[in-house]
Design a protein around this motif. Sequence first.
Motif, PDB file in Angstrom:
ATOM      1  N   UNK A  76       0.734  -1.305  -0.133  1.00  0.00           N
ATOM      2  CA  UNK A  76      -0.024  -0.044  -0.012  1.00  0.00           C
ATOM      3  C   UNK A  76       1.081   1.167  -0.022  1.00  0.00           C
ATOM      4  N   UNK A  77       1.943   1.141   0.652  1.00  0.00           N
ATOM      5  CA  UNK A  77       2.551   2.350   0.813  1.00  0.00           C
ATOM      6  C   UNK A  77       4.299   2.449   0.150  1.00  0.00           C
ATOM      7  N   UNK A  78       4.293   1.289  -0.493  1.00  0.00           N
ATOM      8  CA  UNK A  78       5.556   1.186  -1.303  1.00  0.00           C
ATOM      9  C   UNK A  78       5.567   1.404  -2.747  1.00  0.00           C
ATOM     10  N   UNK A  79       5.549   2.304  -3.392  1.00  0.00           N
ATOM     11  CA  UNK A  79       5.599   2.516  -4.973  1.00  0.00           C
ATOM     12  C   UNK A  79       6.274   3.566  -5.484  1.00  0.00           C
ATOM     13  N   UNK A  80       6.324   3.533  -7.003  1.00  0.00           N
ATOM     14  CA  UNK A  80       6.660   4.709  -7.506  1.00  0.00           C
ATOM     15  C   UNK A  80       5.560   5.335  -8.187  1.00  0.00           C
ATOM     16  N   UNK A  81       5.765   6.575  -8.678  1.00  0.00           N
ATOM     17  CA  UNK A  81       4.542   7.219  -9.292  1.00  0.00           C
ATOM     18  C   UNK A  81       5.166   8.102 -10.201  1.00  0.00           C
ATOM     19  N   UNK A  82       4.355   8.525 -11.330  1.00  0.00           N
ATOM     20  CA  UNK A  82       4.877   9.322 -12.345  1.00  0.00           C
ATOM     21  C   UNK A  82       3.538  10.226 -12.618  1.00  0.00           C
ATOM     22  N   UNK A  83       3.595  11.385 -12.797  1.00  0.00           N
ATOM     23  CA  UNK A  83       4.443  12.400 -12.342  1.00  0.00           C
ATOM     24  C   UNK A  83       4.654  12.346 -10.605  1.00  0.00           C
ATOM     25  N   UNK A  84       5.666  12.707 -10.039  1.00  0.00           N
ATOM     26  CA  UNK A  84       5.855  12.586  -8.609  1.00  0.00           C
ATOM     27  C   UNK A  84       5.144  13.724  -7.806  1.00  0.00           C
ATOM     28  N   UNK A  85       4.893  14.994  -8.679  1.00  0.00           N
ATOM     29  CA  UNK A  85       4.270  16.218  -7.768  1.00  0.00           C
ATOM     30  C   UNK A  85       2.603  15.847  -7.980  1.00  0.00           C
ATOM     31  N   UNK A  86       1.951  15.903  -6.720  1.00  0.00           N
ATOM     32  CA  UNK A  86       0.572  15.833  -7.025  1.00  0.00           C
ATOM     33  C   UNK A  86      -0.423  16.776  -8.017  1.00  0.00           C
ATOM     34  N   UNK A  87       0.462  18.062  -7.852  1.00  0.00           N
ATOM     35  CA  UNK A  87      -0.317  18.984  -8.596  1.00  0.00           C
ATOM     36  C   UNK A  87      -0.034  18.967 -10.358  1.00  0.00           C
ATOM     37  N   UNK A  88       0.550  17.765 -10.597  1.00  0.00           N
ATOM     38  CA  UNK A  88       1.174  17.782 -11.979  1.00  0.00           C
ATOM     39  C   UNK A  88       0.253  16.429 -12.549  1.00  0.00           C
ATOM     40  N   UNK A  89       0.122  16.513 -13.777  1.00  0.00           N
ATOM     41  CA  UNK A  89      -0.500  15.328 -14.546  1.00  0.00           C
ATOM     42  C   UNK A  89       0.567  14.941 -15.947  1.00  0.00           C
ATOM     43  N   UNK A  90       0.251  13.768 -16.196  1.00  0.00           N
ATOM     44  CA  UNK A  90       1.162  13.163 -17.399  1.00  0.00           C
ATOM     45  C   UNK A  90       0.596  13.826 -18.641  1.00  0.00           C
ATOM     46  N   UNK A  91      -0.800  14.003 -18.738  1.00  0.00           N
ATOM     47  CA  UNK A  91      -1.405  14.381 -20.151  1.00  0.00           C
ATOM     48  C   UNK A  91      -1.075  13.621 -21.280  1.00  0.00           C
ATOM     49  N   UNK A  92      -0.946  12.369 -21.175  1.00  0.00           N
ATOM     50  CA  UNK A  92      -0.758  11.279 -22.144  1.00  0.00           C
ATOM     51  C   UNK A  92      -2.021  10.930 -22.842  1.00  0.00           C
ATOM     52  N   UNK A  93      -2.192  11.216 -24.255  1.00  0.00           N
ATOM     53  CA  UNK A  93      -3.650  10.594 -24.999  1.00  0.00           C
ATOM     54  C   UNK A  93      -3.511   9.390 -25.313  1.00  0.00           C
ATOM     55  N   UNK A  94      -2.346   8.739 -25.516  1.00  0.00           N
ATOM     56  CA  UNK A  94      -2.258   7.354 -26.250  1.00  0.00           C
ATOM     57  C   UNK A  94      -2.942   6.379 -25.378  1.00  0.00           C
ATOM     58  N   UNK A  95      -3.939   5.382 -25.788  1.00  0.00           N
ATOM     59  CA  UNK A  95      -4.891   4.552 -24.978  1.00  0.00           C
ATOM     60  C   UNK A  95      -4.204   3.510 -24.466  1.00  0.00           C
ATOM     61  N   UNK A  96      -3.324   2.896 -25.010  1.00  0.00           N
ATOM     62  CA  UNK A  96      -2.539   1.762 -24.634  1.00  0.00           C
ATOM     63  C   UNK A  96      -1.560   1.770 -23.720  1.00  0.00           C
ATOM     64  N   UNK A  97      -1.532   1.348 -22.447  1.00  0.00           N
ATOM     65  CA  UNK A  97      -0.193   1.217 -21.316  1.00  0.00           C
ATOM     66  C   UNK A  97       0.220  -0.055 -21.297  1.00  0.00           C
ATOM     67  N   UNK A  98       1.526  -0.201 -21.499  1.00  0.00           N
ATOM     68  CA  UNK A  98       2.310  -1.327 -21.573  1.00  0.00           C
ATOM     69  C   UNK A  98       3.301  -1.437 -20.475  1.00  0.00           C
ATOM     70  N   UNK A  99       3.298  -2.434 -19.639  1.00  0.00           N
ATOM     71  CA  UNK A  99       4.273  -2.537 -18.704  1.00  0.00           C
ATOM     72  C   UNK A  99       5.097  -3.987 -18.956  1.00  0.00           C
ATOM     73  N   UNK A 100       6.342  -3.794 -18.822  1.00  0.00           N
ATOM     74  CA  UNK A 100       7.180  -5.129 -18.728  1.00  0.00           C
ATOM     75  C   UNK A 100       7.627  -5.287 -17.439  1.00  0.00           C
ATOM     76  N   UNK A 101       7.237  -6.349 -16.868  1.00  0.00           N
ATOM     77  CA  UNK A 101       7.182  -6.562 -15.280  1.00  0.00           C
ATOM     78  C   UNK A 101       7.353  -8.073 -15.101  1.00  0.00           C
TER      79      UNK A 101
END
Length: 155
Positions: A11-36
């Motif tokens: 719950x409390x261990x994570x990475x986030x992007x963007x790191x600032x809460x008042x910012x957003x990514x603004x990415x309009x591409x609809x497919x998110x890909x994670x290699x994990x």
Amino acid sequence: MVIEINSPDIKSTYITCPSQLNRTLGIKLPILVLIVKNVKKYFTFEVQIMDDKNIKRRFRASNFQTSTRVKSYICTMPLRMDEGWNQIQFNLADFTRRAFSTNYVETLRVQIHANCRLRRVYFADRVYAEDELPPEMKLWLPEEKKDEGEQKGQK
């Protein structure tokens, strides 16, 4: 190169992007890909999007969730991962339409929680076949060893 996120408290261990809460990514591409990489522990990731009604909504996928639940602002769903490396392709436009009956506009934030090894996160305009991807975006799996006869050109 990979990032390992490891903790008994996902719950409390994570990475986030963007790191600032008042910012957003603004990415309009609809497919998110994670290699994990599946490290055989609890794992979850969360994506915050904006829909065409100007409402912020979240998707949370986790390998400990057993059923999909949709509420007004969040959709939680199970995530099945294979042994080793996984390529998770998440169609945000399709999930937004199916879960909230609205249209995807943009991705605001991505959070990746413990426990995993993370090699790549990227967005795409569509799902690409493996042979269409550049080498750094591919999911490389170990090749199975061929028997001696095959290696010498015999069958």
